[in-house]
Structure formats: structure tokens, C-alpha cells
Design a protein around this motif. Structure first.
Motif, PDB file in Angstrom:
ATOM      1  N   ASN A 150       0.835  -1.189   0.000  1.00 45.71           N
ATOM      2  CA  ASN A 150       0.000   0.000   0.000  1.00 45.71           C
ATOM      3  C   ASN A 150       0.878   1.250   0.000  1.00 45.71           C
ATOM      4  O   ASN A 150       1.860   1.330   0.738  1.00 45.71           O
ATOM      5  CB  ASN A 150      -0.882   0.013   1.251  1.00 45.71           C
ATOM      6  N   LEU A 151       0.515   2.234  -0.828  1.00 44.64           N
ATOM      7  CA  LEU A 151       1.274   3.470  -0.837  1.00 44.64           C
ATOM      8  C   LEU A 151       0.383   4.656  -1.139  1.00 44.64           C
ATOM      9  O   LEU A 151      -0.737   4.527  -1.629  1.00 44.64           O
ATOM     10  CB  LEU A 151       2.447   3.398  -1.823  1.00 44.64           C
ATOM     11  N   SER A 152       0.915   5.821  -0.833  1.00 39.57           N
ATOM     12  CA  SER A 152       0.274   7.099  -1.136  1.00 39.57           C
ATOM     13  C   SER A 152       1.177   7.856  -2.097  1.00 39.57           C
ATOM     14  O   SER A 152       2.392   7.933  -1.879  1.00 39.57           O
ATOM     15  CB  SER A 152       0.066   7.904   0.152  1.00 39.57           C
ATOM     16  N   ASP A 153       0.588   8.413  -3.156  1.00 43.23           N
ATOM     17  CA  ASP A 153       1.338   9.135  -4.189  1.00 43.23           C
ATOM     18  C   ASP A 153       0.616  10.452  -4.424  1.00 43.23           C
ATOM     19  O   ASP A 153      -0.438  10.490  -5.058  1.00 43.23           O
ATOM     20  CB  ASP A 153       1.392   8.282  -5.457  1.00 43.23           C
ATOM     21  N   THR A 154       1.154  11.542  -3.889  1.00 41.63           N
ATOM     22  CA  THR A 154       0.481  12.830  -3.981  1.00 41.63           C
ATOM     23  C   THR A 154       1.435  13.895  -4.512  1.00 41.63           C
ATOM     24  O   THR A 154       2.655  13.745  -4.441  1.00 41.63           O
ATOM     25  CB  THR A 154      -0.048  13.286  -2.604  1.00 41.63           C
ATOM     26  N   GLY A 155       0.856  14.976  -5.021  1.00 38.86           N
ATOM     27  CA  GLY A 155       1.651  16.070  -5.559  1.00 38.86           C
ATOM     28  C   GLY A 155       1.764  15.984  -7.059  1.00 38.86           C
ATOM     29  O   GLY A 155       1.363  14.996  -7.687  1.00 38.86           O
ATOM     30  N   HIS A 209       4.401  21.021   6.452  1.00 37.86           N
ATOM     31  CA  HIS A 209       5.501  21.953   6.687  1.00 37.86           C
ATOM     32  C   HIS A 209       6.542  21.930   5.567  1.00 37.86           C
ATOM     33  O   HIS A 209       7.466  22.750   5.573  1.00 37.86           O
ATOM     34  CB  HIS A 209       6.195  21.618   8.009  1.00 37.86           C
ATOM     35  N   LEU A 210       6.397  21.015   4.617  1.00 32.81           N
ATOM     36  CA  LEU A 210       7.370  20.896   3.538  1.00 32.81           C
ATOM     37  C   LEU A 210       7.007  21.822   2.380  1.00 32.81           C
ATOM     38  O   LEU A 210       5.864  22.259   2.257  1.00 32.81           O
ATOM     39  CB  LEU A 210       7.439  19.444   3.062  1.00 32.81           C
ATOM     40  N   PRO A 211       7.971  22.127   1.505  1.00 32.86           N
ATOM     41  CA  PRO A 211       7.692  23.028   0.387  1.00 32.86           C
ATOM     42  C   PRO A 211       6.607  22.483  -0.540  1.00 32.86           C
ATOM     43  O   PRO A 211       6.447  21.260  -0.698  1.00 32.86           O
ATOM     44  CB  PRO A 211       9.033  23.106  -0.345  1.00 32.86           C
ATOM     45  N   ALA A 212       5.876  23.375  -1.165  1.00 28.49           N
ATOM     46  CA  ALA A 212       4.876  22.978  -2.158  1.00 28.49           C
ATOM     47  C   ALA A 212       5.580  22.455  -3.408  1.00 28.49           C
ATOM     48  O   ALA A 212       6.745  22.754  -3.662  1.00 28.49           O
ATOM     49  CB  ALA A 212       3.986  24.169  -2.502  1.00 28.49           C
ATOM     50  N   GLY A 213       4.851  21.661  -4.174  1.00 29.65           N
ATOM     51  CA  GLY A 213       5.350  21.218  -5.461  1.00 29.65           C
ATOM     52  C   GLY A 213       6.100  19.908  -5.459  1.00 29.65           C
ATOM     53  O   GLY A 213       6.545  19.453  -6.520  1.00 29.65           O
ATOM     54  N   LEU A 214       6.247  19.280  -4.288  1.00 35.53           N
ATOM     55  CA  LEU A 214       6.922  17.989  -4.217  1.00 35.53           C
ATOM     56  C   LEU A 214       5.963  16.867  -4.592  1.00 35.53           C
ATOM     57  O   LEU A 214       4.759  16.929  -4.302  1.00 35.53           O
ATOM     58  CB  LEU A 214       7.451  17.734  -2.808  1.00 35.53           C
ATOM     59  N   ARG A 215       6.489  15.845  -5.226  1.00 35.49           N
ATOM     60  CA  ARG A 215       5.734  14.602  -5.404  1.00 35.49           C
ATOM     61  C   ARG A 215       6.102  13.692  -4.246  1.00 35.49           C
ATOM     62  O   ARG A 215       7.247  13.232  -4.150  1.00 35.49           O
ATOM     63  CB  ARG A 215       6.041  13.936  -6.737  1.00 35.49           C
ATOM     64  N   ILE A 216       5.160  13.451  -3.361  1.00 35.53           N
ATOM     65  CA  ILE A 216       5.404  12.740  -2.108  1.00 35.53           C
ATOM     66  C   ILE A 216       4.933  11.294  -2.240  1.00 35.53           C
ATOM     67  O   ILE A 216       3.747  11.029  -2.480  1.00 35.53           O
ATOM     68  CB  ILE A 216       4.663  13.407  -0.937  1.00 35.53           C
ATOM     69  N   ILE A 217       5.847  10.353  -2.054  1.00 37.13           N
ATOM     70  CA  ILE A 217       5.536   8.925  -2.053  1.00 37.13           C
ATOM     71  C   ILE A 217       5.745   8.405  -0.642  1.00 37.13           C
ATOM     72  O   ILE A 217       6.844   8.512  -0.086  1.00 37.13           O
ATOM     73  CB  ILE A 217       6.440   8.133  -3.026  1.00 37.13           C
ATOM     74  N   ARG A 218       4.693   7.858  -0.057  1.00 44.30           N
ATOM     75  CA  ARG A 218       4.798   7.177   1.238  1.00 44.30           C
ATOM     76  C   ARG A 218       4.277   5.756   1.051  1.00 44.30           C
ATOM     77  O   ARG A 218       3.347   5.535   0.274  1.00 44.30           O
ATOM     78  CB  ARG A 218       3.961   7.877   2.311  1.00 44.30           C
ATOM     79  N   TYR A 219       4.851   4.805   1.769  1.00 43.80           N
ATOM     80  CA  TYR A 219       4.372   3.439   1.613  1.00 43.80           C
ATOM     81  C   TYR A 219       4.467   2.670   2.922  1.00 43.80           C
ATOM     82  O   TYR A 219       5.280   2.985   3.788  1.00 43.80           O
ATOM     83  CB  TYR A 219       5.135   2.705   0.499  1.00 43.80           C
ATOM     84  N   ASP A 220       3.583   1.681   3.051  1.00 48.19           N
ATOM     85  CA  ASP A 220       3.638   0.745   4.171  1.00 48.19           C
ATOM     86  C   ASP A 220       4.579  -0.393   3.783  1.00 48.19           C
ATOM     87  O   ASP A 220       4.293  -1.140   2.840  1.00 48.19           O
ATOM     88  CB  ASP A 220       2.250   0.160   4.466  1.00 48.19           C
ATOM     89  N   LYS A 221       5.698  -0.512   4.488  1.00 46.05           N
ATOM     90  CA  LYS A 221       6.588  -1.626   4.175  1.00 46.05           C
ATOM     91  C   LYS A 221       5.880  -2.945   4.488  1.00 46.05           C
ATOM     92  O   LYS A 221       4.890  -2.977   5.218  1.00 46.05           O
ATOM     93  CB  LYS A 221       7.897  -1.506   4.946  1.00 46.05           C
ATOM     94  N   ARG A 222       6.379  -4.018   3.930  1.00 44.07           N
ATOM     95  CA  ARG A 222       5.724  -5.316   4.085  1.00 44.07           C
ATOM     96  C   ARG A 222       5.530  -5.640   5.572  1.00 44.07           C
ATOM     97  O   ARG A 222       6.378  -5.379   6.415  1.00 44.07           O
ATOM     98  CB  ARG A 222       6.507  -6.422   3.384  1.00 44.07           C
TER      99      ARG A 222
END
Length: 262
Positions: free
Chosen positions: A12-17, A43-56
């Protein structure tokens, strides 16, 4: 919610920006899921493509069978990058996520532009220490050892001053699948990245909470020295400074992103 399949597992992951934004991948710690970064992101700069994921074995991701290894966890991160056609990434790793980041940067210097190491090290603990925890979790689950873990995770000001938030983090920890948690412990136990981290040639930023009881500041500082990284203490924070002090963490990451821009 996004899904990537790797090694027969669903991650599972989140892909935003924006799709054309600078790619920053966040890898979470043992016993947490991708929500560990929620407080930091605003709090991070705008315009980033942020990928977060749940490791196995964590969050909504599959656990898989067999003993956990760092090689598998690094391969999962590599497969996420391939599935999303990512390149030139900045990798931010917390605790075991920092081990994954070190491994990925060493394996794929063509893929990783810069690395942020948060409350992590090239080698964490001893195999004997981790085996004791693995045996305890497989025998009785996470709940019986949760209090000791949480004391290392959070500074007293958070534990005592934000009891409702503290309760939610306890819930996240104890609801982590026991076998997924144990397999991640196995991966940490078998990982000694000292030599490969010593050989890293990319820009690295390292930080640690000043009250971290899991990866104490001196341990993180020693890993920073291995790879020539700048090291910073985050005041009034334990093992999860992105939770306790998100603005302070962002104040370190933002200029690092600026310095490593192309």
C-alpha cells in the motif's frame, strides 16, 4: 490509496503532488505505517511529489512468508520506484526506513539523488537483542512490550502532555501484525551496512531526537560520520521527531532539498 505488487505481495502506498514535482520517498519506522509522516508534510515546500508506503508486514501491506531480510525490503523500495517510473529520488528514512534508504542508495546510486537519515544507523542493536524481541512478539504479541517501546519512542513532554495522541500511537504499534513486526526485526538483526554506507557518495542529511531511546543520538552521529553527512539534534523529541517536532524537522529538510536541487 495506490497499490504496487512486488515479490507476490501487495504494498500500500500514497502518491500525492504534481507528477513532474521533485520525488521524495518516505519510509516509515518499525511498528508504524505511512501515517507517521502526516504531521510533517504540511511543513514541507509545495510542489513535491510525495511517495509514502507501508513496508511489508505493516499498515495495509501484505507481510509475505519466510524470514525478513533487508535485501527484500530494499528490493520492495526499488520495485515501487520501477512501478511508478520514478527516478532521481530523494529518500527519507526513519529508523528501519533509514536502513532501507542506505541500502537502496548503495545498490542504486543511479536512482537516489539524496538521502535523509532520521533516527537510524548503519547497524542497529545486536542480533541477540533483536532475537529476544522476536521471541517475545511471537510468543505474546506486541502489547506486553509496548510500554517499553513507547518510552523509547517519545520524549516525556509528549507522553505526559499529549495523552490522547499518545494513545493513538500506542494503538498503531500494538495493531501492527505480530509476524510483520517480527519479520522486520529479523531484517534489522541481519543488517550491517557499515561498509556500504561508508562508500556512499551522494548528499546525506542525518538527524536524531535528543531523547531517542531506540537509536540514541551518538549512534546516529556515528553513522553520519561514515558518509560525511551533516548531523542535527532535534530538541524535545524521541525516536519519531517527525511526529513530535514536525516543524523543526521540516526546517532541516527544506534547505537540504534546496541545496540538492538540480
Amino acid at each position: 490509496m495506490h497499490i504496487v505488487t512486488t515479490d507476490g505481495l501487495v504494498l500500500n502506498l500514497s502518491d500525492t503532488g504534481p507528477r513532474d514535482g521533485r520525488v521524495v520517498i518516505f519510509a516509515n519506522s518499525l511498528g508504524t505505517d505511512l501515517r507517521v509522516w502526516d504531521a510533517l508534510l504540511p511543513h514541507l515546500p509545495a510542489g513535491l511529489r510525495i511517495i509514502r508506503y507501508d513496508k511489508r508486514g505493516h499498515g495495509l501491506s501484505d507481510a509475505g512468508a519466510g524470514p525478513g531480510t533487508m535485501e527484500r525490503l530494499v528490493s520492495d523500495a526499488e520495485e515501487i520506484c520501477a512501478a511508478l517510473a520514478l527516478s532521481d529520488v530523494t529518500f527519507v528514512g526513519l529508523s528501519i526506513g533509514g536502513l532501507i534508504g542506505q541500502g537502496l542508495a548503495a545498490r542504486r546510486p543511479d536512482l537516489v539523488r539524496a538521502l535523509v537519515l532520521m533516527d537510524t544507523a548503519a547497524k542497529i542493536g545486536t542480533p541477540e537483542m533483536w532475537q529476544t524481541r522476536i521471541d517475545a512478539v511471537r510468543a505474546g504479541g506486541i502489547a506486553p512490550i509496548a510500554a517499553a517501546i513507547l518510552e523509547r519512542w517519545f520524549a516525556p513532554a509528549f507522553r505526559e502532555g499529549r495523552p490522547d495522541d499518545f494513545a493513538l500511537w500506542r494503538n498503531m504499534l500494538v495493531r501492527t501484525p505480530a509476524e510483520g513486526y517480527a519479520a522486520a526485526c529479523e531484517a534489522i538483526a541481519g543488517a550491517d551496512l557499515t561498509e556500504s554506507t561508508r562508500g556512499l557518495a551522494l548528499p546525506v542529511l542525518a538527524m536524531a531526537g535528543d531523547a531517542d531511546g531506540s537509536t540514541p543520538p551518538d549512534l546516529v552521529r556515528a553513522t553520519a560520520a561514515l558518509c560525511g553527512a551533516d548531523f542535527h539534534l532535534v530538541a524535545t523529541a524521541g525516536h519519531l521527531p517527525c511526529v513530535e517536532q514536525p516543524a523543526a524537522v521540516a526546517a532541516l529538510i527544506t534547505p537540504f532539498l534546496e541545496r540538492t536541487a538540480r
